[in-house]
Write a protein that holds these residues in place. Structure first.
Motif, mmCIF file in Angstrom:
data_model
loop_
_atom_site.group_PDB
_atom_site.id
_atom_site.type_symbol
_atom_site.label_atom_id
_atom_site.label_comp_id
_atom_site.label_asym_id
_atom_site.label_seq_id
_atom_site.Cartn_x
_atom_site.Cartn_y
_atom_site.Cartn_z
ATOM 1 N N ALA A 19 -79.336 75.926 -6.975
ATOM 2 C CA ALA A 19 -79.970 76.045 -8.287
ATOM 3 C C ALA A 19 -80.847 74.831 -8.587
ATOM 4 C CB ALA A 19 -78.905 76.208 -9.363
ATOM 5 N N PHE A 20 -80.378 73.656 -8.194
ATOM 6 C CA PHE A 20 -81.129 72.424 -8.432
ATOM 7 C C PHE A 20 -82.449 72.435 -7.673
ATOM 8 C CE2 PHE A 20 -81.498 67.653 -7.702
ATOM 9 C CZ PHE A 20 -81.896 67.371 -9.000
ATOM 10 N N ALA A 21 -82.396 72.811 -6.409
ATOM 11 C CA ALA A 21 -83.614 72.872 -5.599
ATOM 12 C C ALA A 21 -84.593 73.899 -6.160
ATOM 13 C CB ALA A 21 -83.263 73.205 -4.152
ATOM 14 N N SER A 22 -84.068 75.054 -6.581
ATOM 15 C CA SER A 22 -84.922 76.104 -7.145
ATOM 16 C C SER A 22 -85.554 75.645 -8.452
ATOM 17 C CB SER A 22 -84.093 77.369 -7.370
ATOM 18 O OG SER A 22 -84.871 78.382 -7.964
ATOM 19 N N HIS A 23 -84.762 74.979 -9.283
ATOM 20 C CA HIS A 23 -85.258 74.457 -10.562
ATOM 21 C C HIS A 23 -86.416 73.497 -10.346
ATOM 22 C CE1 HIS A 23 -85.265 72.551 -14.526
ATOM 23 N NE2 HIS A 23 -85.040 71.393 -13.947
ATOM 24 N N LEU A 24 -86.237 72.545 -9.436
ATOM 25 C CA LEU A 24 -87.279 71.546 -9.206
ATOM 26 C C LEU A 24 -88.519 72.156 -8.554
ATOM 27 C CD1 LEU A 24 -85.242 68.404 -8.077
ATOM 28 C CD2 LEU A 24 -86.152 68.960 -10.334
ATOM 29 N N GLU A 25 -88.296 73.095 -7.650
ATOM 30 C CA GLU A 25 -89.431 73.743 -7.000
ATOM 31 C C GLU A 25 -90.296 74.492 -8.011
ATOM 32 O OE1 GLU A 25 -90.414 76.901 -3.369
ATOM 33 O OE2 GLU A 25 -88.337 76.391 -3.866
ATOM 34 N N SER A 26 -89.642 75.154 -8.978
ATOM 35 C CA SER A 26 -90.396 75.928 -9.965
ATOM 36 C C SER A 26 -91.234 75.033 -10.878
ATOM 37 C CB SER A 26 -89.445 76.778 -10.806
ATOM 38 O OG SER A 26 -88.685 75.980 -11.694
ATOM 39 N N LEU A 27 -90.897 73.738 -10.923
ATOM 40 C CA LEU A 27 -91.620 72.798 -11.782
ATOM 41 C C LEU A 27 -92.578 71.912 -10.999
ATOM 42 C CD1 LEU A 27 -88.650 71.731 -14.090
ATOM 43 C CD2 LEU A 27 -90.402 73.448 -14.545
ATOM 44 N N SER A 28 -92.778 72.228 -9.716
ATOM 45 C CA SER A 28 -93.665 71.435 -8.839
ATOM 46 C C SER A 28 -93.201 69.985 -8.756
ATOM 47 C CB SER A 28 -95.120 71.506 -9.318
ATOM 48 O OG SER A 28 -95.579 72.830 -9.370
ATOM 49 N N TYR A 29 -91.916 69.817 -8.490
ATOM 50 C CA TYR A 29 -91.326 68.481 -8.399
ATOM 51 C C TYR A 29 -92.031 67.626 -7.358
ATOM 52 C CZ TYR A 29 -87.909 64.896 -7.087
ATOM 53 O OH TYR A 29 -87.287 63.707 -6.778
ATOM 54 N N SER A 30 -92.310 66.387 -7.745
ATOM 55 C CA SER A 30 -92.949 65.422 -6.848
ATOM 56 C C SER A 30 -92.091 64.175 -6.771
ATOM 57 C CB SER A 30 -94.355 65.066 -7.363
ATOM 58 O OG SER A 30 -94.867 63.952 -6.675
ATOM 59 N N LYS A 31 -91.442 63.966 -5.638
ATOM 60 C CA LYS A 31 -90.598 62.780 -5.493
ATOM 61 C C LYS A 31 -91.441 61.500 -5.477
ATOM 62 C CE LYS A 31 -88.390 63.644 -1.671
ATOM 63 N NZ LYS A 31 -87.554 63.369 -0.464
ATOM 64 N N ASP A 32 -92.698 61.613 -5.021
ATOM 65 C CA ASP A 32 -93.572 60.434 -5.003
ATOM 66 C C ASP A 32 -93.942 59.975 -6.407
ATOM 67 O OD1 ASP A 32 -93.467 60.564 -2.290
ATOM 68 O OD2 ASP A 32 -95.526 61.240 -1.993
ATOM 69 N N ASP A 33 -93.979 60.908 -7.355
ATOM 70 C CA ASP A 33 -94.333 60.565 -8.732
ATOM 71 C C ASP A 33 -93.107 60.223 -9.570
ATOM 72 O OD1 ASP A 33 -97.301 60.981 -8.954
ATOM 73 O OD2 ASP A 33 -96.750 62.971 -8.221
ATOM 74 N N SER A 34 -91.920 60.581 -9.093
ATOM 75 C CA SER A 34 -90.688 60.357 -9.841
ATOM 76 C C SER A 34 -90.184 58.929 -9.662
ATOM 77 C CB SER A 34 -89.617 61.353 -9.379
ATOM 78 O OG SER A 34 -90.053 62.684 -9.567
ATOM 79 N N VAL A 35 -89.405 58.490 -10.637
ATOM 80 C CA VAL A 35 -88.938 57.099 -10.651
ATOM 81 C C VAL A 35 -87.420 57.075 -10.840
ATOM 82 C CG1 VAL A 35 -89.044 54.904 -11.917
ATOM 83 C CG2 VAL A 35 -91.127 56.226 -11.546
#
Length: 276
Positions: free
Chosen positions: A36-52
């Motif tokens: 569910a976590f992976a699906s949630h982040l994917e749907s929001l275009s998660y960017s680990k490079d932009d996250s802090v």
């Protein structure tokens, strides 16, 4: 000493337990499975490079997860584990994220905060975020839905477009529902297409119901909502982030047996360009 750094080298399996711990005592607690976590982040275009993240001797103790589309950054989740709260680290995290995003070319930083979380709301406002609009969240149990619907949900016909009367929130917009694997269906009455709906069968979530202007009234909207809800396989159905100004949807939801369970403020920060 707690320091900030990007989440570029932080894997999902390391992030998930910190996420669940950070949200375990919120007004609306959250606990997600890895899937569910992976699906949630994917749907929001998660960017680990932009996250802090906040790190104490390389241990992740807090985070500000970013979904990014073009120059728009979205707060996909901000949290600090309970044992590290009360140290002013929220201010550190927001400042670091805003500077990092600006340096990476983002111009707009969007988030939603529960209205019951006045502390967080005041925190964001102290960092320059402004409230853009109020959003309402509703839910209903399948066996408590009121009324019937003769509307059909038929396979979406490519090219059929029905504009939304109110701008969808980031997590409900067109790209989010596509990436979140929502079903798109035409709303049909007696052989005539009158709108389009996006809903997720197994999550029990309705993201968009867009009706042709000439048919968009509370009775038709109520039937469309019931049809989408009945298409879900969950006992409870939710529709999140309804614009407070959209009285047609709000009244139709209430007439269909939905109850408002929380409200959120959509907040925006305009970022100033910074050099790396």
């Amino acid at each position: 000493m707690v320091v900030t750094n990007t989440l570029k080298h932080t894997d999902m399996e390391d992030l998930l337990p910190v996420f669940n711990e950070a949200f375990s005592d919120y007004d609306i607690p959250i606990s997600m499975t890895a899937e569910a976590f992976a699906s949630h982040l994917e749907s929001l275009s998660y960017s680990k490079d932009d996250s802090v993240g906040l790190f104490d001797k390389r241990r992740l103790v807090g985070f500000l997860l970013i979904g990014r589309r073009g120059s728009v950054a979205y707060d996909a989740g901000t949290g600090i584990i309970p044992s590290y709260r009360g140290r002013g680290l929220s201010h550190t995290l927001i400042d670091a994220a805003a500077a990092h995003l600006a340096a990476r070319g983002c111009t707009t930083f969007v988030l939603e905060v529960l209205d019951t979380n006045t502390k967080a709301k005041n925190l964001y406002q102290s960092h320059g975020f402004a409230i853009r609009r109020n959003l309402l969240c509703f839910s209903a149990k399948q066996d408590e839905l009121v009324g019937q619907s003769d509307l059909l949900l038929e396979p979406y016909e490519d090219g059929y477009r029905v504009p939304s009367c109110y701008e969808s929130s980031y997590q409900n917009n067109d790209q989010s529902v596509v990436e979140g694997l929502y079903t798109c269906s035409d709303i049909v009455e007696k052989g005539t297409r009158k709108g389009v709906a996006w809903y997720h069968h197994t999550r029990g979530s309705i993201a968009q119901i867009n009706i042709e202007p000439q048919y968009r009234d509370e009775n038709f909207m109520k039937e469309a909502i019931i049809s989408c809800a009945r298409a879900c396989t969950t006992q409870t159905v939710r529709i999140l982030n309804v614009d407070e100004a959209d009285t047609v949807v709000i009244n139709a939801l209430q007439a269909a047996g939905f109850t408002k369970f929380t409200t959120q403020s959509e907040m925006v920060l305009i970022l100033e360009e910074q050099k790396q």
